[in-house]
Design an enzyme around this catalytic site. Structure first.
Site, PDB file in Angstrom:
ATOM      1  N   ASP A   1     108.112 141.541  10.807  1.00  0.00           N
ATOM      2  CA  ASP A   1     109.223 142.285  11.415  1.00  0.00           C
ATOM      3  C   ASP A   1     109.181 143.772  11.052  1.00  0.00           C
ATOM      4  O   ASP A   1     110.144 144.500  11.233  1.00  0.00           O
ATOM      5  CB  ASP A   1     110.573 141.658  11.021  1.00  0.00           C
ATOM      6  CG  ASP A   1     110.814 141.677   9.510  1.00  0.00           C
ATOM      7  OD1 ASP A   1     109.962 142.201   8.763  1.00  0.00           O
ATOM      8  OD2 ASP A   1     111.872 141.176   9.074  1.00  0.00           O
TER       9      ASP A   1
ATOM     10  N   HIS B   1     108.794 144.993   7.987  1.00  0.00           N
ATOM     11  CA  HIS B   1     109.352 145.364   6.674  1.00  0.00           C
ATOM     12  C   HIS B   1     108.266 145.871   5.733  1.00  0.00           C
ATOM     13  O   HIS B   1     107.094 145.529   5.853  1.00  0.00           O
ATOM     14  CB  HIS B   1     110.175 144.226   6.057  1.00  0.00           C
ATOM     15  CG  HIS B   1     109.413 143.044   5.547  1.00  0.00           C
ATOM     16  ND1 HIS B   1     109.646 141.753   5.975  1.00  0.00           N
ATOM     17  CD2 HIS B   1     108.437 142.932   4.618  1.00  0.00           C
ATOM     18  CE1 HIS B   1     108.862 140.916   5.317  1.00  0.00           C
ATOM     19  NE2 HIS B   1     108.108 141.602   4.506  1.00  0.00           N
TER      20      HIS B   1
HETATM   21  C1  GLP Z   1     106.420 139.887   1.821  1.00  0.00           C
HETATM   22  C2  GLP Z   1     106.566 140.855   0.635  1.00  0.00           C
HETATM   23  C3  GLP Z   1     105.962 142.184   0.944  1.00  0.00           C
HETATM   24  C4  GLP Z   1     104.610 141.934   1.573  1.00  0.00           C
HETATM   25  C5  GLP Z   1     104.830 141.401   2.973  1.00  0.00           C
HETATM   26  C6  GLP Z   1     103.578 140.889   3.635  1.00  0.00           C
HETATM   27  O1  GLP Z   1     107.651 139.354   2.211  1.00  0.00           O
HETATM   28  N1  GLP Z   1     107.898 141.066   0.205  1.00  0.00           N
HETATM   29  O2  GLP Z   1     105.864 142.970  -0.230  1.00  0.00           O
HETATM   30  O3  GLP Z   1     103.873 143.111   1.625  1.00  0.00           O
HETATM   31  O4  GLP Z   1     105.864 140.456   3.003  1.00  0.00           O
HETATM   32  O5  GLP Z   1     103.176 139.671   3.072  1.00  0.00           O
HETATM   33  P1  GLP Z   1     101.789 138.978   3.408  1.00  0.00           P
HETATM   34  O6  GLP Z   1     100.729 139.841   2.838  1.00  0.00           O
HETATM   35  O7  GLP Z   1     101.859 137.648   2.714  1.00  0.00           O
HETATM   36  O8  GLP Z   1     101.708 138.849   4.872  1.00  0.00           O
END
Ligand code: GLP
Length: 235
Positions: free
Chosen positions: A126, A128
Site C-alpha cells: 500500500d 507504506h
Molecule cells: C513491513 C515492514 C516494513 C517493510 C515492508 C515490506 O510491514 N513494517 O518495514 O519494509 O512491510 O515488507 P516485505 O519486505 O516483507 O515485503
C-alpha cells in the site's frame, strides 16, 4: 534518484549488499537505519558473509531499526528485534549496545547518535514505509501507529493466523526517515510493482507515503524486474 533494475531477487540483494559495504568501507562508524521484512533477508545474509570474510566490519557501526510491533518483547519470535538478532546481528561483529529499536525518545537518540547516514527501506504493497501507512503526515516523528488491513493481511504470513498480528506498532516517522543523509530503497516482486510506480512516478501524496522519497536528494532504488514492471519511464 539513482535507479538499478536487476534481473532477480538475488542480483538485487547483491547490489544492495555491495552498496552498503562500500558505504561502510568509506565510513566504518556509519549509522545505519535498517528495515525488516522478507526483502532485506538475502542482503543481510550477504553482508554477514562479507563480514565473516573480513571485507567489512560493523565494530563501529550503530543501527537504528525502522519499526517494531508494540508490546512484543525483544525475545518474542515475532518481534523485529528477534528477527534482526537472528538474521543479522548475531552473525556480524556488531556491539549489542549499538543496536537501537524504536522505543522511547527515539528521534532524540538518533540525533545524539549523529543522525542516520544510510537508511535502508522496504516498501509495503500500500506504499507504506516503516509502518507509516497511507495518511501518515510527512512531518511525523517516531510514534505509535495502527496497521492498515492490507498490511495485517501481508504480515500474517509470519504468524500462525491473522488475528495474532499485533495491530499496534511503533515506527520511525516520515520526517525521521527523510532526515537520513542517504536512502536506499529495495523492492522485489510483481506484487510491489504498483506501489513502486506510484512511489517513484506518481503524485507526492500522504496517500502513498513512499512518494515522499521523490523529495530526498540522495536516493538509490534497487528493484528486480518484476517490481519494475509498472514503471513508465526509465526515470
Ligand atoms: C513491513 C515492514 C516494513 C517493510 C515492508 C515490506 O510491514 N513494517 O518495514 O519494509 O512491510 O515488507 P516485505 O519486505 O516483507 O515485503
Amino acid at each position: 534518484m539513482k535507479l538499478y533494475i536487476e534481473k532477480d531477487y538475488n542480483a538485487l540483494s547483491e547490489r544492495a549488499a555491495d552498496i552498503i559495504s562500500s558505504f561502510l568501507k568509506e565510513k566504518p562508524e556509519a549509522v545505519l537505519g535498517l528495515p525488516t521484512g522478507s526483502t532485506p533477508i538475502r542482503t543481510y545474509e550477504l553482508l554477514s558473509e562479507k563480514c565473516k570474510r573480513g571485507e567489512i566490519s560493523f565494530k563501529k557501526v550503530k543501527t537504528f531499526n525502522l519499526d517494531e510491533y508494540s508490546k512484543l518483547s525483544p525475545v518474542d519470535k515475532h518481534s523485529y528485534h528477534y528477527f534482526m538478532d537472528n538474521v543479522l546481528f548475531s552473525k556480524i561483529d556488531i556491539k549489542k549496545e549499538n543496536n537501537f529499536f524504536p522505543y522511547e525518545k527515539y528521534d532524540e537518540k538518533i540525533e545524539k547518535g549523529g543522525g542516520i547516514d544510510l537508511q535502508v527501506l522496504g516498501i509495503g504493497r500500500d506504499g507504506h514505509i516503516g509502518f507509516n501507512e497511507p495518511g501518515s503526515e510527512f512531518d511525523s516523528k517516531t510514534r505509535e501507529t495502527f496497521l492498515a488491513e492490507e498490511t495485517i493481511e501481508d504480515n500474517s504470513r509470519f504468524f500462525n493466523n491473522k488475528k495474532d498480528v499485533p495491530r499496534k506498532t511503533i515506527t520511525m516517522g516520515i520526517e525521521t526517515i527523510m532526515k537520513a543523509k542517504n536512502i536506499l530503497v529495495i523492492a522485489s516482486g510483481e506484487n510491489k510493482s504498483e506501489a513502486v510506480s506510484k512511489a517513484l512516478e506518481g503524485k507526492i501524496s500522504t496517500e502513498v507515503p513512499a512518494s515522499i522519497i521523490q523529495r530526498h536528494k540522495n536516493v538509490i532504488i534497487i528493484l528486480d524486474k518484476e517490481a519494475a514492471n509498472n514503471l513508465k519511464t526509465g526515470l
